[in-house]
Design a protein around this motif. Structure first.
Motif, mmCIF file in Angstrom:
data_model
loop_
_atom_site.group_PDB
_atom_site.id
_atom_site.type_symbol
_atom_site.label_atom_id
_atom_site.label_comp_id
_atom_site.label_asym_id
_atom_site.label_seq_id
_atom_site.Cartn_x
_atom_site.Cartn_y
_atom_site.Cartn_z
ATOM 1 N N TRP A 189 0.821 -1.209 0.000
ATOM 2 C CA TRP A 189 0.000 0.000 0.000
ATOM 3 C C TRP A 189 0.861 1.268 0.000
ATOM 4 C CZ3 TRP A 189 -4.637 -0.517 -1.621
ATOM 5 C CH2 TRP A 189 -5.367 -1.686 -1.366
ATOM 6 N N LEU A 190 2.026 1.228 0.656
ATOM 7 C CA LEU A 190 2.921 2.391 0.639
ATOM 8 C C LEU A 190 3.552 2.583 -0.733
ATOM 9 C CD1 LEU A 190 4.581 1.836 4.110
ATOM 10 C CD2 LEU A 190 3.370 3.923 3.416
ATOM 11 N N ALA A 191 4.008 1.483 -1.341
ATOM 12 C CA ALA A 191 4.623 1.590 -2.661
ATOM 13 C C ALA A 191 3.610 2.066 -3.695
ATOM 14 C CB ALA A 191 5.207 0.243 -3.071
ATOM 15 N N GLN A 192 2.370 1.594 -3.565
ATOM 16 C CA GLN A 192 1.341 2.008 -4.508
ATOM 17 C C GLN A 192 1.105 3.513 -4.439
ATOM 18 O OE1 GLN A 192 -2.801 1.567 -3.822
ATOM 19 N NE2 GLN A 192 -3.139 0.353 -5.660
ATOM 20 N N ARG A 193 1.339 4.089 -3.278
ATOM 21 C CA ARG A 193 1.171 5.537 -3.112
ATOM 22 C C ARG A 193 2.438 6.304 -3.478
ATOM 23 N NH1 ARG A 193 -2.048 3.121 0.935
ATOM 24 N NH2 ARG A 193 -4.147 4.014 1.102
ATOM 25 N N GLY A 194 3.430 5.588 -4.009
ATOM 26 C CA GLY A 194 4.626 6.251 -4.521
ATOM 27 C C GLY A 194 5.742 6.461 -3.533
ATOM 28 N N HIS A 195 5.674 5.810 -2.372
ATOM 29 C CA HIS A 195 6.714 6.010 -1.368
ATOM 30 C C HIS A 195 7.863 5.023 -1.555
ATOM 31 C CE1 HIS A 195 4.137 8.858 0.609
ATOM 32 N NE2 HIS A 195 3.176 7.960 0.760
ATOM 33 N N ASP A 196 9.037 5.444 -1.111
ATOM 34 C CA ASP A 196 10.246 4.622 -1.158
ATOM 35 C C ASP A 196 10.239 3.708 0.065
ATOM 36 O OD1 ASP A 196 12.780 3.543 -1.048
ATOM 37 O OD2 ASP A 196 13.833 5.469 -0.869
ATOM 38 N N VAL A 197 9.889 2.443 -0.127
ATOM 39 C CA VAL A 197 9.754 1.510 0.984
ATOM 40 C C VAL A 197 10.639 0.295 0.742
ATOM 41 C CG1 VAL A 197 7.673 0.543 -0.086
ATOM 42 C CG2 VAL A 197 8.135 0.080 2.313
ATOM 43 N N VAL A 198 11.339 -0.139 1.775
ATOM 44 C CA VAL A 198 12.192 -1.314 1.700
ATOM 45 C C VAL A 198 11.780 -2.291 2.798
ATOM 46 C CG1 VAL A 198 13.985 -0.225 3.128
ATOM 47 C CG2 VAL A 198 14.558 -2.191 1.703
ATOM 48 N N VAL A 199 11.700 -3.575 2.447
ATOM 49 C CA VAL A 199 11.356 -4.636 3.389
ATOM 50 C C VAL A 199 12.598 -5.476 3.637
ATOM 51 C CG1 VAL A 199 9.871 -6.631 3.847
ATOM 52 C CG2 VAL A 199 9.023 -4.732 2.436
ATOM 53 N N VAL A 200 12.913 -5.730 4.910
ATOM 54 C CA VAL A 200 13.968 -6.686 5.237
ATOM 55 C C VAL A 200 13.308 -7.900 5.881
ATOM 56 C CG1 VAL A 200 15.813 -4.982 5.428
ATOM 57 C CG2 VAL A 200 14.472 -5.552 7.453
ATOM 58 N N GLU A 201 13.587 -9.074 5.333
ATOM 59 C CA GLU A 201 13.000 -10.322 5.780
ATOM 60 C C GLU A 201 14.118 -11.307 6.100
ATOM 61 O OE1 GLU A 201 11.362 -13.729 6.736
ATOM 62 O OE2 GLU A 201 10.102 -11.927 6.569
#
Length: 418
Positions: free
Chosen positions: A24-36
Motif C-alpha cells: 500500500w505504501l509503494a502504490q502511493r509512490g513512497h520509497d519503501v524497503v522490506v527486510v525479511e
C-alpha cells in the motif's frame, strides 16, 4: 543504495502484515524497503486458511485472479459429539461468501512479489538486528545480509515492525504482551488425503484420545487442494494446565481419531509437525512510537475466537500504511499517534468479547456442554460462525448481532486485569 540513503519507510518482516504495508505504501509512490530474515519461499506454522475477511484484503490488492488458482472452500464443517454440521459462509455486503486454502510459503511469496511490482524493495535473507537510534528516535535498523555476510545500517523516516508473534525488534523498543490476556498455542502437520479438495474446512470441537478421554483445545483439518491436507490443533492459555500440555501428543491423538474419510495415518504424513505460541486480542503494547508502528502478529492482532491472524495482519498493515502515507505527505508525524485509537475503534470491543469467551472455553467441562448444546441447532452454530469469524452485518439486527451485542454489553462493564 548509498550508505547515507534514507528510505521513506523500512518494514521489518515480509509476512502478511509487512508485505501488505509495503504494497500500500509503494502504490502511493513512497520509497519503501522490506527486510525479511528468511529466504522465500519458506514455510510457517499456520492453518493456511483464508477467511472472507482475508480474501477481501487480497482482492483489494488486486490479487483476485491469482487467488482463483488455489483451493476455494464454501464454509466450515463442525464435528462434535457424533454430530456433523456443514455451515456456509454468510452473505455479507463487504466480504465474499467463500475462502481459500493457500500454503503460507506460496501466499507470502505472492504478496511480497506483488509489493515489489508496486515499487517496493524486498531484501530477503536480511535480518534486522537492532533499532538504529538518533537523538532517542528510531531512524532505521542495523541489518545483516546473510548471503553477503555484511552488517550495515538501513535508514528510514519511519519503521513498520512486522516481524511476527515473537517480535524481537518490537521487544527491543519496549513492546510486551499483557500476560493476563489469552495466548494461543498451535501445532500443525501435512498429510496426503483422498479428500484434499473437499469444499469445507473442518473443525473438531470435541477432541478425544484413542481411549475416549477428553483432550483440551480444538482440531482443524483444512484441505489444501494439491493432494494434501493441513491438520492441526489449537489451545488457549486460559486452559488451567496450558504450560504443561504436550501439543504433539494431542495432535497425534487427533490424527488417529479423525474421521476415516480423511485417510489420515502415520504413513500419509508428509512432514514433521511444527508449532508455536501466538499473542492474541491486541495484547501487545505499545503499538506505536514517534517514528515506528507495530502491525500483525507483532501487535498481537490475532482473533481469540478462532486463532485467525492473516486477515488482521493484512488489515493492520493497510491501516498503518494509510497513516504513514499521511505522515509522509503532510510532514506531520503525529498522524501515527491515531493508530491505537483506530485499532480500538475497529477491534477493541470485539477482541474484549473474544477474550471473555476465551476464559469460558478454557474450562473443558463447560466447553463440552456448550458444544453439545450448540451442535443440536444449525441456526445457533450459524450465529457462532458469523461471530467467531467477525462477519457480523451492520445493516441488520439478526440473532447473531443480538447475541453479540448482549455479550458486548456485558464486556463493557467488566474490568480486565492489566
Amino acid at each position: 543504495m548509498s550508505a547515507d540513503h534514507r528510505h521513506d519507510v523500512l518494514v521489518i518482516g515480509g509476512g502478511p502484515a509487512g508485505a501488505a504495508s509495503a504494497y500500500w505504501l509503494a502504490q502511493r509512490g513512497h520509497d519503501v524497503v522490506v527486510v525479511e530474515k528468511k529466504t522465500f519461499p519458506r514455510d510457517k506454522t499456520c492453518g493456511d486458511g483464508l477467511t472472507p475477511r482475508a480474501v477481501r484484503q487480497l482482492t483489494d490488492m488486486g490479487l483476485a485472479e491469482q487467488l482463483a488458482g488455489y483451493h476455494r472452500y464454501d464454509g466450515l464443517r463442525a464435528v462434535a459429539h457424533g454430530v456433523t454440521l456443514e455451515l456456509t459462509w454468510p452473505e455479507h455486503p463487504s466480504y465474499p461468501s467463500y475462502g481459500y486454502v493457500v500454503r503460507r510459503r506460496e501466499l507470502d511469496q505472492l504478496v511480497a512479489d506483488h509489493a515489489v511490482k508496486a515499487g517496493a524493495t524486498f531484501r530477503a535473507g536480511t535480518e534486522a538486528l537492532e533499532p538504529l537510534l538518533r537523538d532517542g528516535l528510531v531512524v532505521g535498523a542495523v541489518v545483516r545480509d546473510a548471503e553477503r555476510d555484511v552488517t550495515e545500517q538501513v535508514r528510514a523516516r519511519y519503521v513498520v515492525i512486522a516481524d511476527g508473534a515473537n517480535s524481537r525488534f518490537g521487544r527491543a523498543l519496549g513492546t510486551s504482551r499483557r500476560r493476563s490476556w489469552p495466548q494461543g498455542m498451535a501445532i500443525r502437520g501435512y498429510y496426503e488425503s483422498p479428500r484434499h479438495d473437499d469444499p469445507w474446512i473442518e473443525s473438531s470441537l470435541d477432541l478425544r484420545d484413542r481411549n475416549g478421554n477428553s483432550l483440551p483445545g480444538y482440531g482443524w483439518i483444512f484441505p489444501v487442494g494439491d493432494g494434501e491436507i493441513n491438520v492441526g490443533i489449537g489451545l488457549l492459555s486460559t486452559f488451567r494446565d496450558f504450560k504443561s500440555v504436550n501439543t504433539t501428543h494431542i495432535l497425534d491423538e487427533f490424527a488417529a481419531t479423525a474421521p476415516v474419510y480423511w485417510g489420515i495415518s502415520p504413513e500419509t504424513a508428509t512432514c514433521p509437525p511444527t508449532g508455536g505460541r501466538l499473542p492474541m486480542g491486541g495484547s501487545i503494547e505499545p503499538k506505536v512510537g514517534p517514528t515506528w508502528i507495530v502491525v500483525g502478529d507483532a501487535a498481537g492482532s490475532i482473533n481469540p475466537f478462532n486463532g485467525e491472524g492473516i486477515d488482521y495482519a493484512y488489515e493492520t498493515g493497510r491501516l498503518a500504511a494509510s497513516l504513514l502515507d499521511e505522515a509522509l505527505t503532510t510532514g506531520d508525524g503525529m498522524a501515527l499517534q491515531r493508530y491505537p485509537g483506530m485499532l480500538d475503534a475497529e477491534y477493541g470491543l470485539y477482541f474484549k468479547v473474544a477474550r471473555l469467551f476465551a476464559k469460558v472455553i478454557g474450562q473443558p467441562a463447560l466447553m463440552r456442554e456448550l458444544t453439545r448444546a450448540g451442535m443440536q441447532s444449525r441456526t445457533l452454530m450459524e450465529w457462532v460462525l458469523r461471530i467467531m469469524a467477525n462477519l457480523l452485518r451492520d445493516d441488520e439486527v439478526g440473532p447473531a448481532e443480538m447475541a453479540y451485542r448482549a455479550a458486548a454489553a456485558i464486556a463493557r462493564v467488566i474490568p480486565e486485569r492489566s
